[in-house]
Write a protein that holds these residues in place. Structure first.
Motif, mmCIF file in Angstrom:
data_model
loop_
_atom_site.group_PDB
_atom_site.id
_atom_site.type_symbol
_atom_site.label_atom_id
_atom_site.label_comp_id
_atom_site.label_asym_id
_atom_site.label_seq_id
_atom_site.Cartn_x
_atom_site.Cartn_y
_atom_site.Cartn_z
ATOM 1 N N GLU A 178 35.454 33.887 47.588
ATOM 2 C CA GLU A 178 34.102 33.812 47.021
ATOM 3 C C GLU A 178 34.087 32.913 45.791
ATOM 4 O O GLU A 178 35.135 32.614 45.216
ATOM 5 C CB GLU A 178 33.621 35.214 46.627
ATOM 6 C CG GLU A 178 33.080 36.046 47.783
ATOM 7 C CD GLU A 178 31.887 35.414 48.464
ATOM 8 O OE1 GLU A 178 30.934 35.014 47.758
ATOM 9 O OE2 GLU A 178 31.911 35.317 49.708
ATOM 10 N N ASP A 208 32.257 38.277 43.771
ATOM 11 C CA ASP A 208 32.100 39.388 44.724
ATOM 12 C C ASP A 208 32.333 40.717 44.001
ATOM 13 O O ASP A 208 33.390 40.918 43.377
ATOM 14 C CB ASP A 208 33.112 39.224 45.864
ATOM 15 C CG ASP A 208 32.911 40.242 46.974
ATOM 16 O OD1 ASP A 208 33.133 39.887 48.140
ATOM 17 O OD2 ASP A 208 32.533 41.405 46.678
ATOM 18 N N LEU A 265 41.792 35.383 46.178
ATOM 19 C CA LEU A 265 41.937 36.586 47.008
ATOM 20 C C LEU A 265 40.963 36.597 48.174
ATOM 21 O O LEU A 265 41.340 36.825 49.314
ATOM 22 C CB LEU A 265 41.727 37.847 46.158
ATOM 23 C CG LEU A 265 42.801 38.197 45.132
ATOM 24 C CD1 LEU A 265 42.462 39.513 44.446
ATOM 25 C CD2 LEU A 265 44.170 38.264 45.790
ATOM 26 N N CYS A 266 39.678 36.347 47.894
ATOM 27 C CA CYS A 266 38.666 36.531 48.938
ATOM 28 C C CYS A 266 37.895 35.253 49.251
ATOM 29 O O CYS A 266 37.133 35.219 50.220
ATOM 30 C CB CYS A 266 37.696 37.634 48.544
ATOM 31 S SG CYS A 266 36.599 37.188 47.190
ATOM 32 N N ARG A 304 35.953 35.127 36.738
ATOM 33 C CA ARG A 304 35.997 36.373 37.504
ATOM 34 C C ARG A 304 35.356 36.115 38.854
ATOM 35 O O ARG A 304 34.401 35.337 38.962
ATOM 36 C CB ARG A 304 35.264 37.473 36.745
ATOM 37 C CG ARG A 304 35.368 38.840 37.418
ATOM 38 C CD ARG A 304 34.687 39.910 36.599
ATOM 39 N NE ARG A 304 33.261 39.603 36.426
ATOM 40 C CZ ARG A 304 32.505 40.085 35.450
ATOM 41 N NH1 ARG A 304 33.022 40.876 34.534
ATOM 42 N NH2 ARG A 304 31.232 39.767 35.380
ATOM 43 N N CYS A 305 35.863 36.782 39.867
ATOM 44 C CA CYS A 305 35.286 36.630 41.202
ATOM 45 C C CYS A 305 33.848 37.142 41.202
ATOM 46 O O CYS A 305 33.549 38.167 40.581
ATOM 47 C CB CYS A 305 36.128 37.407 42.208
ATOM 48 S SG CYS A 305 35.517 37.250 43.892
ATOM 49 N N CYS A 333 37.688 32.103 44.662
ATOM 50 C CA CYS A 333 38.619 33.195 44.401
ATOM 51 C C CYS A 333 39.851 33.072 45.302
ATOM 52 O O CYS A 333 39.707 32.904 46.508
ATOM 53 C CB CYS A 333 37.912 34.529 44.656
ATOM 54 S SG CYS A 333 39.005 35.950 44.539
ATOM 55 N N ASP A 345 33.024 43.606 45.057
ATOM 56 C CA ASP A 345 34.111 44.437 45.577
ATOM 57 C C ASP A 345 35.496 43.858 45.284
ATOM 58 O O ASP A 345 36.506 44.499 45.562
ATOM 59 C CB ASP A 345 33.961 44.601 47.096
ATOM 60 C CG ASP A 345 32.667 45.315 47.442
ATOM 61 O OD1 ASP A 345 32.244 46.163 46.631
ATOM 62 O OD2 ASP A 345 32.089 45.014 48.511
ATOM 63 N N CYS A 346 35.532 42.643 44.745
ATOM 64 C CA CYS A 346 36.811 41.989 44.495
ATOM 65 C C CYS A 346 37.165 42.119 43.018
ATOM 66 O O CYS A 346 36.323 41.981 42.142
ATOM 67 C CB CYS A 346 36.739 40.515 44.900
ATOM 68 S SG CYS A 346 38.284 39.627 44.627
ATOM 69 N N GLU A 347 38.431 42.388 42.735
ATOM 70 C CA GLU A 347 38.868 42.660 41.367
ATOM 71 C C GLU A 347 39.399 41.430 40.651
ATOM 72 O O GLU A 347 39.778 41.514 39.490
ATOM 73 C CB GLU A 347 40.005 43.700 41.408
ATOM 74 C CG GLU A 347 39.616 45.008 42.062
ATOM 75 C CD GLU A 347 38.911 45.932 41.076
ATOM 76 O OE1 GLU A 347 39.526 46.245 40.053
ATOM 77 O OE2 GLU A 347 37.758 46.295 41.343
ATOM 78 N N TRP A 348 39.476 40.271 41.353
ATOM 79 C CA TRP A 348 40.223 39.146 40.780
ATOM 80 C C TRP A 348 39.575 38.584 39.518
ATOM 81 O O TRP A 348 38.364 38.396 39.450
ATOM 82 C CB TRP A 348 40.368 38.017 41.808
ATOM 83 C CG TRP A 348 41.371 36.975 41.357
ATOM 84 C CD1 TRP A 348 42.703 36.964 41.629
ATOM 85 C CD2 TRP A 348 41.118 35.832 40.541
ATOM 86 N NE1 TRP A 348 43.296 35.882 41.015
ATOM 87 C CE2 TRP A 348 42.363 35.177 40.344
ATOM 88 C CE3 TRP A 348 39.978 35.305 39.942
ATOM 89 C CZ2 TRP A 348 42.482 34.021 39.580
ATOM 90 C CZ3 TRP A 348 40.104 34.151 39.173
ATOM 91 C CH2 TRP A 348 41.349 33.521 39.005
#
Ligand SMILES: [Zn+2]
Length: 139
Positions: A76, A99, A73-74, A96-97, A71, A101-104
């Protein structure tokens, strides 16, 4: 990278086949490094195209395109949600991520390229959301 056209416009690939490069590895490396410098100078001095020396890569052998599996963003792992073959030697995939909690999420278009006989303007792969930049590696 907003679209596949932009991917092509920001990368220049020159392929030279049938070259007898020096067998000695040190001599070969010097030749490749000289080519890198001379090519960059040529673009800047003769064509007014601004290019950083670090952005010029000269390598031997074929290269493949790789899209990051993490990801943007994070960091993961990404989960592939769906892969659809299209009618033009390629596939469309969404990711899709992993994680919670992650929206990516993002989409990518993949093209299967015959490096030996491929079209010169073919685009190997592009991540549509622009968050992930494909990398090009030798194999
Ligand atoms: Zn994430």
């Amino acid at each position: 990278m907003e679209n596949t056209d932009e991917t092509a416009a920001h990368r220049l690939t020159i392929t030279v086949d049938g070259v007898d490069l020096p067998v000695d590895e040190d001599v070969r490396q010097v030749l490749l490094e000289n080519l890198r410098t001379e090519f960059r100078d040529l673009l800047v001095k003769n064509h007014g195209v601004e290019v950083d020396q670090d952005d010029v890569t000269v390598a031997t052998g074929y290269r493949y395109v790789q899209v990051a599996a993490e990801c943007p963003l994070c960091g993961e792992r990404l989960d592939l949600l769906s892969v659809h073959l299209d009618n033009e030697n390629g596939a469309y995939a969404s990711a899709r991520c992993s994680d919670e909690d992650c929206e990516w999420s993002g989409d990518a278009v993949y093209r299967i390229i015959d490096l030996e006989g491929g079209e010169s303007n073919a685009i190997e792969s592009s991540v549509l959301t622009g968050d992930i930049t494909p990398s090009y590696d030798p194999y």
